[in-house]
Design an enzyme around this catalytic site. Structure first.
Site, PDB file in Angstrom:
ATOM      1  N   GLY A 304      56.336  50.351 -45.536  1.00  0.00           N
ATOM      2  CA  GLY A 304      57.073  50.010 -44.326  1.00  0.00           C
ATOM      3  C   GLY A 304      56.154  49.889 -43.123  1.00  0.00           C
ATOM      4  O   GLY A 304      54.988  49.505 -43.236  1.00  0.00           O
ATOM      5  N   SER A 305      56.665  50.254 -41.957  1.00  0.00           N
ATOM      6  CA  SER A 305      55.971  49.977 -40.705  1.00  0.00           C
ATOM      7  C   SER A 305      54.667  50.732 -40.499  1.00  0.00           C
ATOM      8  O   SER A 305      53.872  50.356 -39.647  1.00  0.00           O
ATOM      9  CB  SER A 305      56.907  50.255 -39.522  1.00  0.00           C
ATOM     10  OG  SER A 305      57.979  49.324 -39.523  1.00  0.00           O
ATOM     11  N   VAL A 306      54.422  51.798 -41.278  1.00  0.00           N
ATOM     12  CA  VAL A 306      53.116  52.452 -41.193  1.00  0.00           C
ATOM     13  C   VAL A 306      52.016  51.454 -41.549  1.00  0.00           C
ATOM     14  O   VAL A 306      50.906  51.503 -41.020  1.00  0.00           O
ATOM     15  CB  VAL A 306      53.059  53.692 -42.117  1.00  0.00           C
ATOM     16  CG1 VAL A 306      51.622  54.191 -42.274  1.00  0.00           C
ATOM     17  CG2 VAL A 306      53.922  54.812 -41.563  1.00  0.00           C
ATOM     18  N   PHE A 307      52.360  50.503 -42.412  1.00  0.00           N
ATOM     19  CA  PHE A 307      51.376  49.505 -42.826  1.00  0.00           C
ATOM     20  C   PHE A 307      50.982  48.584 -41.670  1.00  0.00           C
ATOM     21  O   PHE A 307      49.938  47.912 -41.750  1.00  0.00           O
ATOM     22  CB  PHE A 307      51.925  48.677 -43.990  1.00  0.00           C
ATOM     23  CG  PHE A 307      50.904  47.769 -44.604  1.00  0.00           C
ATOM     24  CD1 PHE A 307      49.982  48.263 -45.518  1.00  0.00           C
ATOM     25  CD2 PHE A 307      50.837  46.428 -44.260  1.00  0.00           C
ATOM     26  CE1 PHE A 307      49.018  47.433 -46.076  1.00  0.00           C
ATOM     27  CE2 PHE A 307      49.878  45.590 -44.816  1.00  0.00           C
ATOM     28  CZ  PHE A 307      48.963  46.096 -45.731  1.00  0.00           C
ATOM     29  N   LYS A 308      51.758  48.551 -40.609  1.00  0.00           N
ATOM     30  CA  LYS A 308      51.406  47.717 -39.461  1.00  0.00           C
ATOM     31  C   LYS A 308      50.063  48.126 -38.864  1.00  0.00           C
ATOM     32  O   LYS A 308      49.411  47.340 -38.188  1.00  0.00           O
ATOM     33  CB  LYS A 308      52.519  47.784 -38.411  1.00  0.00           C
ATOM     34  CG  LYS A 308      53.804  47.066 -38.860  1.00  0.00           C
ATOM     35  CD  LYS A 308      54.971  47.313 -37.917  1.00  0.00           C
ATOM     36  CE  LYS A 308      56.228  46.605 -38.435  1.00  0.00           C
ATOM     37  NZ  LYS A 308      57.427  46.916 -37.629  1.00  0.00           N
TER      38      LYS A 308
END
Length: 579
Positions: A304-308
């Site tokens: 999810g957004s941690v990968f951003k």
């Protein structure tokens, strides 16, 4: 005259053959006595010696401060020697009563014709001493060691456990088996031709050599607290499971790794689900395997957004975006025939790149992903080490599940840019982000620090884990530190903020497959101090009930852990961390 000559010749031939045979036998006997004496002496000794193992004490596992996490308890092995038993019925009765075994089971072992037969292993020392005092002929009680874990469920899926032969099965116990196992000793007893030990001849002993002590980076106090926090949030959110990971992003030392629910290391074959449910052996083994799994390294998930953090680092390194670039978010983005939404239905409107990270805005990252392109995106994916295993010193590490390059279209690129449609392990995410915010060099997450001699206490082996190749520039790493600090001080990660500390971090909420199941994974990855990271923490909550946003339920968990851990590690407050 002719017959007399014939008989005389016949006698001479027989005599000559007899002489040749006698000379041959004497020669053979001399050869065996002179040249083969040592060999046959050993054979004779082996024939009249009975050998019993003396188990070596397995090496201890201690935390970074020397606290013992895995040690040994003295137990006994009770055996019988069939040829020496004079009162079998008495032996069967007494052993059955004392060991709490069924009489038919003891009888089966006592009556078996063998040089030595084990009746029961892992007998507590008190019971073993009681049997020894009975002085039953043909019954032997040998001291042995059983693995013992003083803190039972603490870091169970990291430490692992041993089997009946004291050999490591999972976790660090099996990874460092060669250092921990030690060398068994032996008891050599002399017997007569019937296999009965001769009482007048003393036993020979080869003393065992204890295994070495393994010192690991895990900190008992941090692990204990993190485990309590995992249990608390799991119960509050009625989640399936919770993972918490803390490590030093500068050198990869893992301070804590929680996979809750854990299990009792002293009873590893008892299910932690509770209740006495009847099931077949195959089903029970399946449940045991699930119970033993270390989700931080054995299982993958959509980050999810941690990968951003990864997408932002790659785009800044490649130069396709600047921190003050302007974007517009209407609440969605059309990619080919798909309408991919932002988590904010009405959109964020006009925003800079930094604000896009603070707001965790999907349309901003989809546009950045387009600027980067699928080829360069994949290049950075590999450059950051995401297509390889981290090399963590635990068995069974899973690899990344990723699209093939040729299969990545516009839709796949868009979803990948904000952390969906592929899977990584939690340890891979923690290691990669550590490398992006520590100055830009890849690190190897690990537990092993050194091996010490159990006898002298001196270090005999160190495990050097140095920063490896550079994966981003120091400039990009420093920029990411500042951006991620602003996410906590001003953006979606504000529930991870601690007064007086500069905390960097990123929240995430991802949906598991199949999407129709409406199950979510909530997570938060944070580090401190933001401008000189010394500790990185990650909390993942699987399938929480009710509110499931990472910024709402996972960030507060890491905030509480950091609030306790940072002072414990001697990291002082330097400022309020908010603008």
């Amino acid at each position: 005259m002719k017959n007399k000559t014939y008989n005389k010749r016949k006698i001479c031939i027989v005599f000559a053959l007899a002489v040749i045979m006698i000379v041959g036998l004497i020669g053979r006997l001399c050869y065996l006595m002179i040249f083969e004496a040592e060999y046959y002496q050993k054979k004779a000794e082996a024939l009249h010696e009975r050998e019993r193992d003396i188990k070596a004490a397995r090496g201890e596992i201690v935390d970074r401060n020397g606290k013992v996490l895995a040690t040994n308890r003295t137990v006994c092995t009770v055996s019988v020697i069939h040829s020496q038993i004079k009162e079998p019925e008495k032996v069967i009765k007494l052993l059955s009563d004392t060991l709490g075994m069924e009489e038919k089971e003891v009888r089966k072992r006592v009556e078996k014709v063998s040089s030595m037969e084990r009746v029961k292993t892992n007998v507590d020392k008190e019971t073993g001493d009681k049997i020894r005092e009975m002085e039953l002929e043909g019954v032997k009680v040998d001291e042995d060691f059983k693995r013992y874990y003083p803190y039972e469920e603490l870091a169970s899926k990291v430490l692992g456990f041993t089997g009946g032969d004291n050999q490591g099965i999972i976790g660090l116990e099996v990874k460092y088996e060669d250092y921990l196992k030690g060398e068994n000793g032996k008891i050599l007893a002399t017997t007569d031709a019937r296999g009965i030990e001769l009482p007048d001849i003393a036993e020979d002993r080869i003393e065992p050599r204890a295994g070495n002590t393994l010192r690991i980076s895990l900190d008992y106090n941090i692990q204990e607290y993190a485990q309590q926090m995992a249990q608390k949030v799991m119960e509050e959110k009625q989640a399936d499971k919770v993972a918490i990971l803390l490590m030093n992003p500068q050198n990869g030392e893992i301070l804590a790794m929680v996979n809750y629910p854990e299990f009792n290391l002293n009873e590893p074959f008892e299910l932690n689900t509770g209740g006495d449910v009847q099931m077949d052996d195959e089903k029970k083994q399946e449940l045991l395997n699930q119970m033993w799994r270390n989700g931080c390294i054995n299982d993958t998930y959509e980050p999810g957004s941690v990968f951003k953090i990864i997408t932002a680092s790659a785009s800044l390194e490649e130069g396709v975006v600047e921190t003050d670039d302007q974007f517009f978010c209407p609440g969605y983005k059309i990619v080919e025939d798909r309408r991919i939404r932002c988590h904010k239905a009405g959109g964020h409107g006009s925003e800079t790149f930094v604000q896009g990270v603070q707001n965790s805005c999907n349309p901003v990252f989809m546009e950045v992903g387009q600027r980067l392109g699928s080829e360069r995106f994949c290049d950075y994916f590999e450059q950051f080490g995401l297509m390889e295993k981290t090399g963590v010193d635990l068995p069974g590490e899973a690899g990344t599940i990723m699209h093939r390059r040729e299969d990545i279209g516009e839709v796949e690129l868009a979803t990948m840019s904000f952390g969906q449609s592929f899977q990584v392990t939690p340890i891979q995410m923690a290691a990669t982000v550590s490398s992006l915010i520590n100055g830009g060099k890849r690190i190897t997450p690990h537990f092993g620090m050194e091996v010490k001699s159990a006898e002298t206490g001196k270090t005999i082996k160190e495990f050097p884990y140095k920063k490896e190749e550079r994966i981003v520039s120091e400039e990009t790493s420093e920029t990411m530190q500042k951006i991620l600090e602003s996410v906590v001080s001003e953006g979606s990660g504000k529930n991870g903020y601690i007064e007086g500390y500069k905390i960097g971090g990123k929240t995430a909420t991802s949906q598991t497959l199949p999407r129709s199941a409406n199950k979510y994974i909530s997570s938060f990855l944070g580090f401190a101090p933001a401008d000189d990271p010394q500790v990185l923490g990650m909390c993942i909550i699987y399938n929480p009930q009710g509110i499931y946003y990472g910024g709402t339920i996972a960030a507060p968990v890491m905030r509480q852990i950091f609030d306790a851990v940072l002072p414990y590690l001697g990291i002082e407050k330097t400022g309020n961390g908010r603008k």
